[in-house]
Design a protein around this motif. Structure first.
Motif, PDB file in Angstrom:
ATOM      1  N   LEU A 171       0.839  -1.229  -0.044  1.00  0.00           N
ATOM      2  CA  LEU A 171       0.163  -0.027   0.152  1.00  0.00           C
ATOM      3  C   LEU A 171       0.861   1.186  -0.105  1.00  0.00           C
ATOM      4  O   LEU A 171       0.437   2.296  -0.592  1.00  0.00           O
ATOM      5  CB  LEU A 171      -0.976   0.168   1.225  1.00  0.00           C
ATOM      6  N   ALA A 172       1.861   1.082   0.699  1.00  0.00           N
ATOM      7  CA  ALA A 172       2.962   2.288   0.644  1.00  0.00           C
ATOM      8  C   ALA A 172       3.417   2.627  -0.885  1.00  0.00           C
ATOM      9  O   ALA A 172       3.685   3.785  -1.194  1.00  0.00           O
ATOM     10  CB  ALA A 172       4.013   2.223   1.685  1.00  0.00           C
ATOM     11  N   ASP A 173       3.734   1.432  -1.307  1.00  0.00           N
ATOM     12  CA  ASP A 173       4.328   1.552  -2.882  1.00  0.00           C
ATOM     13  C   ASP A 173       3.096   2.276  -3.592  1.00  0.00           C
ATOM     14  O   ASP A 173       3.401   3.049  -4.506  1.00  0.00           O
ATOM     15  CB  ASP A 173       4.736   0.459  -3.288  1.00  0.00           C
ATOM     16  N   LEU A 174       1.946   1.836  -3.670  1.00  0.00           N
ATOM     17  CA  LEU A 174       0.777   2.317  -4.360  1.00  0.00           C
ATOM     18  C   LEU A 174       0.518   3.869  -3.884  1.00  0.00           C
ATOM     19  O   LEU A 174       0.192   4.669  -4.635  1.00  0.00           O
ATOM     20  CB  LEU A 174      -0.421   1.614  -3.947  1.00  0.00           C
ATOM     21  N   ASN A 175       0.660   4.076  -2.453  1.00  0.00           N
ATOM     22  CA  ASN A 175       0.245   5.473  -2.118  1.00  0.00           C
ATOM     23  C   ASN A 175       1.366   6.345  -2.618  1.00  0.00           C
ATOM     24  O   ASN A 175       0.881   7.717  -2.913  1.00  0.00           O
ATOM     25  CB  ASN A 175       0.131   5.705  -0.846  1.00  0.00           C
ATOM     26  N   ARG A 176       2.566   6.204  -2.631  1.00  0.00           N
ATOM     27  CA  ARG A 176       3.603   7.144  -2.956  1.00  0.00           C
ATOM     28  C   ARG A 176       3.583   8.246  -4.320  1.00  0.00           C
ATOM     29  O   ARG A 176       3.541   9.046  -3.913  1.00  0.00           O
ATOM     30  CB  ARG A 176       4.935   6.458  -2.861  1.00  0.00           C
ATOM     31  N   PRO A 177       3.250   7.290  -5.402  1.00  0.00           N
ATOM     32  CA  PRO A 177       3.201   8.144  -6.657  1.00  0.00           C
ATOM     33  C   PRO A 177       1.692   8.454  -6.916  1.00  0.00           C
ATOM     34  O   PRO A 177       1.614   9.380  -7.749  1.00  0.00           O
ATOM     35  CB  PRO A 177       3.687   7.259  -7.774  1.00  0.00           C
ATOM     36  N   ARG A 178       0.730   7.906  -6.116  1.00  0.00           N
ATOM     37  CA  ARG A 178      -0.687   8.464  -6.592  1.00  0.00           C
ATOM     38  C   ARG A 178      -1.485   9.248  -5.665  1.00  0.00           C
ATOM     39  O   ARG A 178      -2.594   9.480  -5.823  1.00  0.00           O
ATOM     40  CB  ARG A 178      -1.590   7.125  -7.206  1.00  0.00           C
ATOM     41  N   SER A 179      -0.757   9.420  -4.384  1.00  0.00           N
ATOM     42  CA  SER A 179      -1.571  10.036  -3.358  1.00  0.00           C
ATOM     43  C   SER A 179      -2.778   9.732  -3.023  1.00  0.00           C
ATOM     44  O   SER A 179      -3.794  10.395  -2.624  1.00  0.00           O
ATOM     45  CB  SER A 179      -1.594  11.623  -3.858  1.00  0.00           C
ATOM     46  N   THR A 180      -3.082   8.401  -2.873  1.00  0.00           N
ATOM     47  CA  THR A 180      -4.177   7.801  -2.395  1.00  0.00           C
ATOM     48  C   THR A 180      -4.444   7.910  -0.805  1.00  0.00           C
ATOM     49  O   THR A 180      -3.497   7.665  -0.036  1.00  0.00           O
ATOM     50  CB  THR A 180      -4.264   6.241  -2.660  1.00  0.00           C
ATOM     51  N   VAL A 181      -5.612   8.495  -0.308  1.00  0.00           N
ATOM     52  CA  VAL A 181      -5.770   8.745   0.593  1.00  0.00           C
ATOM     53  C   VAL A 181      -7.005   7.948   1.392  1.00  0.00           C
ATOM     54  O   VAL A 181      -8.046   7.567   0.502  1.00  0.00           O
ATOM     55  CB  VAL A 181      -6.008   9.978   1.117  1.00  0.00           C
ATOM     56  N   ASP A 182      -6.833   7.519   2.692  1.00  0.00           N
ATOM     57  CA  ASP A 182      -8.029   7.007   3.163  1.00  0.00           C
ATOM     58  C   ASP A 182      -7.863   7.005   4.756  1.00  0.00           C
ATOM     59  O   ASP A 182      -7.140   6.285   5.410  1.00  0.00           O
ATOM     60  CB  ASP A 182      -8.009   5.343   2.868  1.00  0.00           C
ATOM     61  N   GLU A 183      -8.780   8.036   5.134  1.00  0.00           N
ATOM     62  CA  GLU A 183      -8.520   8.315   6.755  1.00  0.00           C
ATOM     63  C   GLU A 183      -9.077   7.462   7.572  1.00  0.00           C
ATOM     64  O   GLU A 183      -8.443   7.064   8.631  1.00  0.00           O
ATOM     65  CB  GLU A 183      -9.263   9.561   6.924  1.00  0.00           C
ATOM     66  N   ALA A 184     -10.066   6.591   6.997  1.00  0.00           N
ATOM     67  CA  ALA A 184     -10.590   5.454   7.842  1.00  0.00           C
ATOM     68  C   ALA A 184      -9.609   4.272   8.056  1.00  0.00           C
ATOM     69  O   ALA A 184      -9.422   3.803   9.172  1.00  0.00           O
ATOM     70  CB  ALA A 184     -11.859   4.915   7.311  1.00  0.00           C
ATOM     71  N   PHE A 185      -8.754   4.233   7.058  1.00  0.00           N
ATOM     72  CA  PHE A 185      -7.879   3.183   6.899  1.00  0.00           C
ATOM     73  C   PHE A 185      -6.741   3.484   8.051  1.00  0.00           C
ATOM     74  O   PHE A 185      -6.230   2.785   8.613  1.00  0.00           O
ATOM     75  CB  PHE A 185      -7.315   2.628   5.755  1.00  0.00           C
ATOM     76  N   MET A 186      -6.399   4.705   7.920  1.00  0.00           N
ATOM     77  CA  MET A 186      -5.325   5.130   9.018  1.00  0.00           C
ATOM     78  C   MET A 186      -5.702   5.052  10.373  1.00  0.00           C
ATOM     79  O   MET A 186      -5.038   4.419  11.245  1.00  0.00           O
ATOM     80  CB  MET A 186      -5.079   6.632   8.589  1.00  0.00           C
ATOM     81  N   LYS A 187      -7.074   5.212  10.661  1.00  0.00           N
ATOM     82  CA  LYS A 187      -7.269   5.240  11.890  1.00  0.00           C
ATOM     83  C   LYS A 187      -7.458   3.633  12.164  1.00  0.00           C
ATOM     84  O   LYS A 187      -7.107   3.190  13.583  1.00  0.00           O
ATOM     85  CB  LYS A 187      -8.843   5.567  12.342  1.00  0.00           C
ATOM     86  N   THR A 188      -7.534   2.886  11.505  1.00  0.00           N
ATOM     87  CA  THR A 188      -7.494   1.469  11.786  1.00  0.00           C
ATOM     88  C   THR A 188      -6.168   0.774  12.058  1.00  0.00           C
ATOM     89  O   THR A 188      -6.159   0.179  13.010  1.00  0.00           O
ATOM     90  CB  THR A 188      -8.268   0.540  10.386  1.00  0.00           C
ATOM     91  N   ILE A 189      -5.325   1.153  11.297  1.00  0.00           N
ATOM     92  CA  ILE A 189      -3.914   0.649  11.574  1.00  0.00           C
ATOM     93  C   ILE A 189      -3.338   1.444  12.937  1.00  0.00           C
ATOM     94  O   ILE A 189      -2.412   0.700  13.413  1.00  0.00           O
ATOM     95  CB  ILE A 189      -2.972   0.855  10.439  1.00  0.00           C
ATOM     96  N   VAL A 190      -3.840   2.651  13.039  1.00  0.00           N
ATOM     97  CA  VAL A 190      -3.255   3.352  14.348  1.00  0.00           C
ATOM     98  C   VAL A 190      -3.600   2.626  15.611  1.00  0.00           C
ATOM     99  O   VAL A 190      -3.059   2.337  16.467  1.00  0.00           O
ATOM    100  CB  VAL A 190      -3.569   4.753  14.289  1.00  0.00           C
TER     101      VAL A 190
END
Length: 732
Positions: A171-190
């Protein structure tokens, strides 16, 4: 010999050549190694890769081998070539009966253009071996799209704990060039991090947060407390950068990290506090360190990092007194010893009037490493005082008698670049500096406005006889584009050719492409068949970039390009027998470790002799020639890596022979040893040691080993430290 000229029979001819060399060796060459047949096949793979062969038939022979090691090495070699002609062959090996081969196939498939993420998903559903599934998921991260990121986020909740880190890295590789955001997922992993998952997942969560484009300010304080209290220092170090909330609780956490048991965390905390202009904890830490009883031999680069962080911030009068104390104490420590005189006794003379009691001076023989660190701290405090006073004075003589002149230039630049008359002082500093110092001055020109003085410095550097200074000047000329730069770069080719400065010529080719100098196309075509691999690759890349420009203007200019010349990559010309492909693993079979003795201490490197065969062999050959002896660590960033392998100690050295990167599956974690990719995307003599997990570099650089012992020594290294000697050791 006539049969071997046919491209269809290339594989069989190479195998015959490898077999001939093997039969000419003594009987006991391959003692305690694999069978002779396997060695011959591995030699054939090395030759195919060296030749850049993209034909399917020779590679099919090795992919159908009975040896799983041969099939695995063939797949890794194909991944390094990254030819689209091999895509079908690699995809077929995703269903190999051996798990290690399937793992290598997944790794290679993720490196190739045109790879289909759907094929990886299909194979992942049928795969039962966890390690192979991890490789498949990482490959999806390299070739996938935004839709794949959504799919992986949904799989994260139900995936086994061992697979979750690979999903996060993908997911980090996919997010880096495309700026994909998902605040709900961030709360989950935190929330999952707070529950203390396994260490591999904690690393992956921190890496995902660090590389994500999301705002880190909403991260809860419970996460920061848990993260900065983690039992792994690399996790704590990465967590420092995630503290973006400048509230009192967050600042207190960062201030507490100044007393962390790991020096890397202390350095990261000092830098972060300097970035948020919170100088009080840094001053307090320096006051404690340089108090009444200074432990000189235990001083580290964390004190230096605190001073550098203070250099960019305004200070109060009381804080200035602390810096003055640090400067006076270190200056007294560096002062040479004088002959003691018997004092004349004066009755009732009273105590001495000095407010600061100078410590006993230290000589280089006492502790050379401590002396260097004290010298750097002395110059850092001198730079702060010079910045406050608005003139260069103390930084001209700081550091002690043994301090290198280029380090003085470094500290003077830090003072000058904040001055109102910076360009005048920079020009004066350039004229008085040595070659290594002039290279540093050129780097500062990018921060200065356009002026006649700036252009004069660049043109003077282009006419220098020092190739390393010229290379730096070429790069700055491309970036700044001073008046008359195009003709200056074109004329420089003739001068560099007469001096046989091939590194300068290769850098010029890159500049011609960056500036779209179509008048150099015919010159580049002549070098498309150059016997020197570095020049050939540089010219080919430059032609490829100029192709679209030339196509539009070819009717007016009369320029044509033979594209076939760029596609042919003949084997490089080897100057010595030591540079030839290694067909005998026994040449370095006894050496799988290297012990580096430095002025800061010793550290042990264990080589990956299987995953990076040729690169390790060349690295060991350099050690045998004592190539690294007396070299400095020219690039030191304790939050990321250290770099060495440059005999000029500038970072701009280009050797006469360059090699294709030997990409492998070894991760770039903390302690990983890799080769620095330089001109035309090729490896040379420069190498680095990662001081933090760098998953974004996995599959992008040649990893040749790992630091097995002495990792703490790397955090004590300063730019003045040198390699004393290197000792090759057998397997432990």
């Amino acid at each position: 010999m006539g049969r071997c000229m046919s491209p269809i029979q290339t594989g069989s001819c190479l195998l015959s050549f490898g077999l001939f060399l093997w039969l000419s060796q003594p009987v006991d060459v391959f003692a305690d190694r694999q069978s002779a047949d396997v060695q011959v096949e591995l030699a054939g793979i090395a030759l195919l890769e060296r030749d850049g062969t993209t034909l399917r038939r020779p590679w099919t022979r090795f992919l159908d081998s009975e040896s799983e090691q041969v099939r695995r090495q063939a797949l890794l070699a194909m991944g390094r070539l990254q030819s689209t002609d091999h895509l079908g062959l690699v995809r077929s090996k995703l269903s190999d009966p051996v798990a290690t081969v399937r793992q290598a196939a997944a790794f290679t498939y993720g490196l190739m253009q045109g790879a289909n993420a759907g094929q990886l998903y299909e194979r992942d559903q049928k795969e039962s071996v966890l390690e192979v599934r991890m490789a498949l998921v990482r490959a999806i991260g390299r070739v996938g799209s935004m839709d794949d990121a959504k799919t992986l986020r949904m799989q994260y909740a139900t995936a086994p704990d061992e697979l979750k880190p690979s999903i996060l890295y993908a997911l980090a590789d996919l997010n880096r060039p495309r700026s994909t955001v998902d605040e709900a997922f961030m709360k989950t992993i935190v929330q999952r991090f707070i529950k203390q998952p396994i260490i591999y997942e904690r690393r992956a969560i921190v890496n995902w947060l660090r590389r994500s484009q999301l705002d880190k300010s909403p991260l809860p304080m419970a996460f920061h407390k848990r993260c900065l209290a983690d039992d792994r220092s690399d996790v704590r170090q990465a967590c420092i950068g995630l503290v973006q909330n400048n509230g009192p609780d967050a600042l207190a956490l960062m201030a507490g990290s100044l007393n962390d048991r790991d020096i890397g965390v202390r350095i990261a905390a000092a830098r972060r506090l300097g970035q948020v202009n919170h100088t009080a904890p840094l001053i307090k830490k320096l006051a404690e360190t340089f108090g009444s009883n200074v432990k000189w031999r235990s001083l580290g680069t964390d004190s230096l990092a605190a001073l550098v962080a203070l250099l960019a911030n305004p200070l109060e009068s009381s804080q200035k007194d602390v810096i003055s104390t640090v400067f006076q104490l270190t200056q007294s420590r560096l002062a040479p010893k004088k002959k003691e005189k018997i004092p004349t006794t004066v009755p009732d003379s009273g105590p001495p009037s000095n407010d600061i009691a100078p410590p006993a001076p230290m000589t280089p023989a006492a502790d050379e490493n401590a002396l260097r660190i004290v010298g750097e701290i002395n110059c850092a405090s001198a730079a702060i005082l010079d910045r406050i006073n608005g003139r260069i004075k103390k930084t001209r003589t700081c550091g002690g008698l043994q301090f290198e002149s280029d380090r003085l230039t470094h500290w003077q630049l830090l003072v000058i670049k904040r001055s109102a008359k910076a360009i005048r002082q920079i020009k004066r500093l350039y004229m008085n500096a040595e070659s290594a110092g002039r290279i540093q001055v050129l780097g500062e020109l990018g921060n200065q406005p356009e002026s006649k003085a700036r252009d004069q410095i660049l043109l003077d550097a282009l006419n220098s006889k020092d190739p390393h200074l010229v290379i730096r000047a070429i790069k700055m000329t491309v970036a700044l584009k001073p008046k008359g730069h195009r003709q200056a770069l074109v004329d420089l080719y003739k001068t560099a050719t007469g001096r046989r400065q091939f590194g300068v010529i290769a850098t010029l080719f890159e500049a011609y492409a960056s500036l779209a100098l179509i008048e150099t196309a015919s010159l580049l075509e002549r070098h498309a068949d150059d016997s020197r691999l570095g020049l050939k690759r540089a010219a080919s890349r430059a032609l490829s970039q100029l192709e679209s420009v030339i196509a539009k203007q070819s009717q007016n200019q009369g320029i044509t390009i033979d594209s076939g010349r760029r596609d042919r990559v003949p084997p490089p010309a080897f100057s010595t027998d030591e540079d030839k492909p290694d067909l005998r693993l026994a040449q370095y079979a006894g050496f799988e470790n290297a012990l580096f003795y430095t002025t800061a201490g010793e550290f042990l490197i264990q080589f990956h002799v299987v995953d990076a065969r040729q690169s390790v062999k060349r690295f060991i050959a350099l050690i045998k020639r004592q190539f690294f002896q007396s070299q400095r660590f020219f690039g030191i960033d304790h939050g990321h890596w250290i770099e060495s392998g440059d005999p000029t100690n500038t970072g701009y050295f280009i050797p006469g022979q360059l090699y294709r990167p030997e990409i492998n599956q070894q991760p770039v974690n903390r302690g990983a040893v890799g080769l620095v990719t330089g001109v035309a995307g090729l490896d040379g003599t420069k190498w680095f040691i990662s001081l933090a997990d760098k998953p974004e570099l996995d599959g992008r650089v040649t990893v040749i080993g790992v630091v097995k012992d002495g990792l703490d020594v790397l955090y004590r290294l300063s730019p003045s430290d040198r390699i004393i000697r290197v000792e090759l050791l057998s397997k432990r």
